[in-house]
Design a protein around this motif. Structure first.
Motif, PDB file in Angstrom:
ATOM      1  N   THR A   1      67.222  40.699  -4.431  1.00  0.00           N
ATOM      2  CA  THR A   1      65.665  41.195  -4.799  1.00  0.00           C
ATOM      3  C   THR A   1      66.368  43.264  -4.889  1.00  0.00           C
ATOM      4  OG1 THR A   1      65.257  40.969  -2.089  1.00  0.00           O
ATOM      5  CG2 THR A   1      64.644  39.080  -3.566  1.00  0.00           C
ATOM      6  N   GLN A   2      67.181  42.969  -3.844  1.00  0.00           N
ATOM      7  CA  GLN A   2      67.296  44.529  -3.648  1.00  0.00           C
ATOM      8  C   GLN A   2      68.329  44.920  -4.307  1.00  0.00           C
ATOM      9  OE1 GLN A   2      66.593  45.612   0.320  1.00  0.00           O
ATOM     10  NE2 GLN A   2      65.470  43.818   0.799  1.00  0.00           N
ATOM     11  N   GLU A   3      69.242  44.040  -5.116  1.00  0.00           N
ATOM     12  CA  GLU A   3      71.159  44.866  -5.682  1.00  0.00           C
ATOM     13  C   GLU A   3      70.899  44.408  -6.642  1.00  0.00           C
ATOM     14  OE1 GLU A   3      74.140  44.113  -2.938  1.00  0.00           O
ATOM     15  OE2 GLU A   3      72.476  44.915  -1.002  1.00  0.00           O
ATOM     16  N   LYS A   4      71.215  43.478  -7.251  1.00  0.00           N
ATOM     17  CA  LYS A   4      71.639  42.282  -8.556  1.00  0.00           C
ATOM     18  C   LYS A   4      70.560  42.968  -9.574  1.00  0.00           C
ATOM     19  CE  LYS A   4      74.246  39.228  -6.123  1.00  0.00           C
ATOM     20  NZ  LYS A   4      75.552  39.917  -6.596  1.00  0.00           N
ATOM     21  N   PRO A   5      70.300  44.019 -10.979  1.00  0.00           N
ATOM     22  CA  PRO A   5      70.268  43.533 -11.595  1.00  0.00           C
ATOM     23  C   PRO A   5      69.585  42.178 -12.492  1.00  0.00           C
ATOM     24  CG  PRO A   5      72.207  45.219 -12.630  1.00  0.00           C
ATOM     25  CD  PRO A   5      72.301  44.076 -10.700  1.00  0.00           C
ATOM     26  N   GLY A   6      68.478  42.026 -12.448  1.00  0.00           N
ATOM     27  CA  GLY A   6      68.099  41.223 -13.286  1.00  0.00           C
ATOM     28  C   GLY A   6      66.384  41.011 -13.907  1.00  0.00           C
ATOM     29  N   LEU A   7      65.900  39.596 -14.171  1.00  0.00           N
ATOM     30  CA  LEU A   7      64.453  38.964 -15.257  1.00  0.00           C
ATOM     31  C   LEU A   7      64.334  38.446 -14.400  1.00  0.00           C
ATOM     32  CD1 LEU A   7      63.573  40.698 -17.994  1.00  0.00           C
ATOM     33  CD2 LEU A   7      64.250  38.272 -18.142  1.00  0.00           C
ATOM     34  N   GLU A   8      62.731  38.340 -13.655  1.00  0.00           N
ATOM     35  CA  GLU A   8      61.941  37.506 -12.977  1.00  0.00           C
ATOM     36  C   GLU A   8      60.675  36.614 -14.082  1.00  0.00           C
ATOM     37  OE1 GLU A   8      59.820  36.897  -9.052  1.00  0.00           O
ATOM     38  OE2 GLU A   8      60.766  39.019  -8.588  1.00  0.00           O
ATOM     39  N   ILE A   9      60.525  35.824 -14.235  1.00  0.00           N
ATOM     40  CA  ILE A   9      59.630  34.577 -15.013  1.00  0.00           C
ATOM     41  C   ILE A   9      58.942  34.378 -13.772  1.00  0.00           C
ATOM     42  CG2 ILE A   9      58.477  33.859 -16.487  1.00  0.00           C
ATOM     43  CD1 ILE A   9      60.855  36.090 -17.994  1.00  0.00           C
ATOM     44  N   GLN A  10      57.580  35.435 -13.834  1.00  0.00           N
ATOM     45  CA  GLN A  10      56.520  34.558 -12.970  1.00  0.00           C
ATOM     46  C   GLN A  10      56.118  33.515 -13.488  1.00  0.00           C
ATOM     47  OE1 GLN A  10      55.122  37.787 -10.619  1.00  0.00           O
ATOM     48  NE2 GLN A  10      56.463  38.071  -9.921  1.00  0.00           N
ATOM     49  N   PHE A  11      55.279  32.941 -12.275  1.00  0.00           N
ATOM     50  CA  PHE A  11      54.097  31.455 -13.054  1.00  0.00           C
ATOM     51  C   PHE A  11      53.488  31.635 -11.569  1.00  0.00           C
ATOM     52  CE2 PHE A  11      57.809  30.105 -15.561  1.00  0.00           C
ATOM     53  CZ  PHE A  11      57.634  29.806 -16.502  1.00  0.00           C
TER      54      PHE A  11
ATOM     55  N   ARG B   1      70.446  26.281  -9.316  1.00  0.00           N
ATOM     56  CA  ARG B   1      71.016  27.489  -9.693  1.00  0.00           C
ATOM     57  C   ARG B   1      71.522  27.325 -10.797  1.00  0.00           C
ATOM     58  NH1 ARG B   1      76.255  31.783  -7.989  1.00  0.00           N
ATOM     59  NH2 ARG B   1      77.131  29.793  -8.650  1.00  0.00           N
ATOM     60  N   ALA B   2      71.526  27.593 -12.022  1.00  0.00           N
ATOM     61  CA  ALA B   2      72.414  26.908 -13.759  1.00  0.00           C
ATOM     62  C   ALA B   2      72.944  28.573 -14.242  1.00  0.00           C
ATOM     63  CB  ALA B   2      71.013  26.432 -14.487  1.00  0.00           C
ATOM     64  N   ARG B   3      73.764  27.496 -15.006  1.00  0.00           N
ATOM     65  CA  ARG B   3      73.933  29.157 -16.108  1.00  0.00           C
ATOM     66  C   ARG B   3      72.988  29.009 -17.529  1.00  0.00           C
ATOM     67  NH1 ARG B   3      79.562  29.644 -15.535  1.00  0.00           N
ATOM     68  NH2 ARG B   3      81.042  28.278 -13.907  1.00  0.00           N
TER      69      ARG B   3
ATOM     70  N   MET C   1      78.733  37.465 -15.016  1.00  0.00           N
ATOM     71  CA  MET C   1      77.963  36.477 -16.084  1.00  0.00           C
ATOM     72  C   MET C   1      76.617  36.737 -14.847  1.00  0.00           C
ATOM     73  SD  MET C   1      78.019  32.728 -16.246  1.00  0.00           S
ATOM     74  CE  MET C   1      79.554  32.832 -16.868  1.00  0.00           C
ATOM     75  N   VAL C   2      75.807  35.952 -16.005  1.00  0.00           N
ATOM     76  CA  VAL C   2      74.151  35.496 -15.941  1.00  0.00           C
ATOM     77  C   VAL C   2      74.070  34.634 -15.481  1.00  0.00           C
ATOM     78  CG1 VAL C   2      72.418  36.234 -16.671  1.00  0.00           C
ATOM     79  CG2 VAL C   2      73.934  37.686 -17.311  1.00  0.00           C
ATOM     80  N   TYR C   3      73.106  34.127 -14.149  1.00  0.00           N
ATOM     81  CA  TYR C   3      72.771  33.504 -13.642  1.00  0.00           C
ATOM     82  C   TYR C   3      71.627  32.853 -13.749  1.00  0.00           C
ATOM     83  CZ  TYR C   3      77.077  31.506 -12.480  1.00  0.00           C
ATOM     84  OH  TYR C   3      78.982  31.694 -11.697  1.00  0.00           O
ATOM     85  N   ALA C   4      71.213  31.590 -12.970  1.00  0.00           N
ATOM     86  CA  ALA C   4      69.969  31.798 -13.511  1.00  0.00           C
ATOM     87  C   ALA C   4      68.990  30.821 -12.494  1.00  0.00           C
ATOM     88  CB  ALA C   4      69.015  30.598 -14.679  1.00  0.00           C
TER      89      ALA C   4
ATOM     90  N   ILE D   1      58.420  24.574 -10.064  1.00  0.00           N
ATOM     91  CA  ILE D   1      58.372  26.409 -10.379  1.00  0.00           C
ATOM     92  C   ILE D   1      58.275  27.074 -10.557  1.00  0.00           C
ATOM     93  CG2 ILE D   1      60.889  27.507 -12.160  1.00  0.00           C
ATOM     94  CD1 ILE D   1      61.518  24.522 -12.468  1.00  0.00           C
ATOM     95  N   ASP D   2      57.971  28.065  -9.263  1.00  0.00           N
ATOM     96  CA  ASP D   2      57.316  28.588  -9.669  1.00  0.00           C
ATOM     97  C   ASP D   2      57.035  30.286  -9.668  1.00  0.00           C
ATOM     98  OD1 ASP D   2      57.571  28.087  -6.465  1.00  0.00           O
ATOM     99  OD2 ASP D   2      55.326  28.697  -7.440  1.00  0.00           O
ATOM    100  N   ARG D   3      58.956  30.771 -10.436  1.00  0.00           N
ATOM    101  CA  ARG D   3      59.676  31.270 -11.280  1.00  0.00           C
ATOM    102  C   ARG D   3      60.979  31.492 -11.562  1.00  0.00           C
ATOM    103  NH1 ARG D   3      58.458  35.668  -7.191  1.00  0.00           N
ATOM    104  NH2 ARG D   3      57.518  34.716  -6.386  1.00  0.00           N
ATOM    105  N   ILE D   4      61.137  31.716 -11.954  1.00  0.00           N
ATOM    106  CA  ILE D   4      63.246  31.585 -12.734  1.00  0.00           C
ATOM    107  C   ILE D   4      64.099  33.234 -13.112  1.00  0.00           C
ATOM    108  CG2 ILE D   4      64.545  31.736 -14.838  1.00  0.00           C
ATOM    109  CD1 ILE D   4      61.820  29.335 -15.977  1.00  0.00           C
TER     110      ILE D   4
END
Length: 459
Positions: free
Chosen positions: A111-121, A175-177, A160-163, A147-150
């Motif tokens: 939540t505070q360090e890694k670059p990422g993209l959050e898809i909220q529902f 977790r998934a690739r 690597m980008v994980y989801a 599922i609330d968020r990806i």
């Protein structure tokens, strides 16, 4: 003579016995023709609004961009970055699904360090529906709850980008690739959100008994922002169309007027309750549900959507809000009305369409009688920031450590000629209570913005 009479009786008796055997034989060998009586079906004669499909009603609520160093921005459905990301979702696919145990260290890093993209529902979406929105190679655990968020994130050590598929209610993470490459994430997706309003990530303080920090997170804007207040023309749903939508034979309908002016229509089985002063209607069908075992959440949602499509339809922009499973009372599926990026909220549920399903049959439906038309006019309002909201709540003696979610919405007020939508902060507490806080930075009489008087079509 007497002998002839006895002989005649014997002959008649033999004939009667033979006829009896013949009739019995026919009864045993001829099966009756039973006619199957189908369940009651409805025509779309009472359709007022639109008919919609699952993909129209289940969409992300927001996209959150994470840049590391605890910096986050957010885009809603009316923002260009949201539309750009949403157009890419069907191109993503995921594989190699594994349960992913979270630790406090992993969560803080994510939540505070890694670059990422959050898809909220808006709330938990059944896995079977999520798997239709994205391409899955392999299967996710069927035990995974809604599922609330990806959350896509860049793992630098593996390039690597994980989801992460996150279920807040079930406190589960898988977790998934993914086919999204580090270059896609860092050079295509994340730059889209750089100029969106910056957000402060909030969470409930961790308690020894439960790891709430892993699940109860939400975002509030760091700075003030502008939002439009609206006044809408409106009409009430046509009463005849409502009756036609729910009753097959109008000659069987009886009308009852209660002391509080509630109007009830009934055919002796189904009932339709119109509470015009509250602008609400409730349909009830107490017929015994058919025994349908093993219905999935997706089946229940499809049944609810189909029922609404056939009974008045969708009068405006509605999106799936939540599915509540109540033991012994059926499941309640609700859809909430939106204007732009923001949900309409009230204390009486007037802004939702909800259906209760029991074993595959809809037994109740509740919805508003109000149909918003074109907006009359609007004006710009300044909205308080997240830190200011917290200051106001503490001044009102609200325990801010018990807040589990905060979001911006519109509270509606009905006037004779229009409905006014006022921006409010909706504050959801850990104990289940909901508070509504006026989101405007200034009191209405101090606002400098003027109503425009423009009359374009509602979005």
């Amino acid at each position: 003579m007497r002998q002839m009479t006895e002989s005649g009786k014997t002959v008649i008796l033999c004939i009667l016995v033979a006829v009896s055997f013949l009739l019995t034989f026919q009864l045993w060998n001829k099966q009756p023709q039973f006619e199957f009586i189908a369940p009651t079906t409805y025509l779309e004669s009472g359709l007022i609004g639109e008919s919609k499909d699952m993909e129209d009603l289940v969409t992300p609520n927001a996209v959150v961009f994470h840049y590391g160093e605890n910096r986050h921005t957010k885009a809603g459905p009316t923002d260009a970055p949201y539309a750009s990301i949403q157009s890419q979702l069907s191109k993503w696919y995921f594989y190699d699904f594994l349960t992913y145990p979270l630790t406090k260290q992993k969560w803080e890093s994510l939540t505070q360090e890694k670059p990422g993209l959050e898809i909220q529902f808006r709330s938990g979406i059944p896995v079977s529906i999520i798997s239709q929105m994205f391409a899955f190679r392999g299967e996710m655990s069927n035990r995974m709850k809604g599922i609330d968020r990806i959350w896509l994130y860049y793992e630098e050590s593996e390039d690597m980008v994980y989801a992460l598929f996150i279920s807040k209610d079930g406190k589960q993470v898988v977790r998934a690739r993914t086919v999204v490459s580090p270059k896609d994430l860092t050079e295509s997706y994340l730059p889209m959100g750089r100029f969106m309003p910056e957000q402060i990530l909030k969470y409930m303080p961790e308690e020894p008994a439960r790891n709430t920090v892993f699940w109860q997170i939400y975002y509030v804007p760091k700075e003030q922002q502008k939002i439009r207040q609206f006044r809408f023309h409106y009409s009430l749903l046509n009463e005849k169309a409502i009756i036609d939508a729910f009753f097959l034979d109008p000659t069987l309908i009886r009308k009852i007027v209660e002391r509080d002016n509630t109007v009830i229509y009934t055919d002796g089985s189904r009932s339709l309750q119109l509470r015009k002063e509250q602008y609400l209607m409730t349909f009830t069908d107490p017929a015994l549900p058919q025994k349908t075992e093993g219905l999935s959440d997706e089946d229940k949602m499809l049944g609810g959507i189909s029922f609404i499509n056939q009974h008045l339809g969708w009068t405006g922009s509605y999106y799936f809000d939540r599915l509540e499973q109540r033991l012994g009372e059926g499941d309640v599926i609700s859809f909430r009305r939106y204007v732009g990026s923001y949900p309409l909220v009230s204390n009486d549920g007037r802004e939702t369409i909800s259906v209760t399903t029991e074993e595959g049959q809809i037994v109740t439906m509740k919805r508003s009688l109000i149909d918003l038309k074109n907006y009359v006019d609007y004006k710009e309002s300044e909205i308080i920031s997240g830190p200011t909201l917290y200051e106001r709540l503490r001044a009102q003696k609200v325990d801010t450590d018990q807040i589990q979610n905060v979001y911006l919405g519109y509270q509606s007020k009905v006037f004779p000629e229009y409905v006014e939508l006022t921006p409010v902060w909706v504050v959801e507490m850990q104990d289940g209570t909901t508070l509504m806080q006026d989101a405007r930075a200034k009191n209405p009489e101090e606002e400098e913005g003027q109503w425009t008087g423009a009359k374009p079509k509602a979005s």
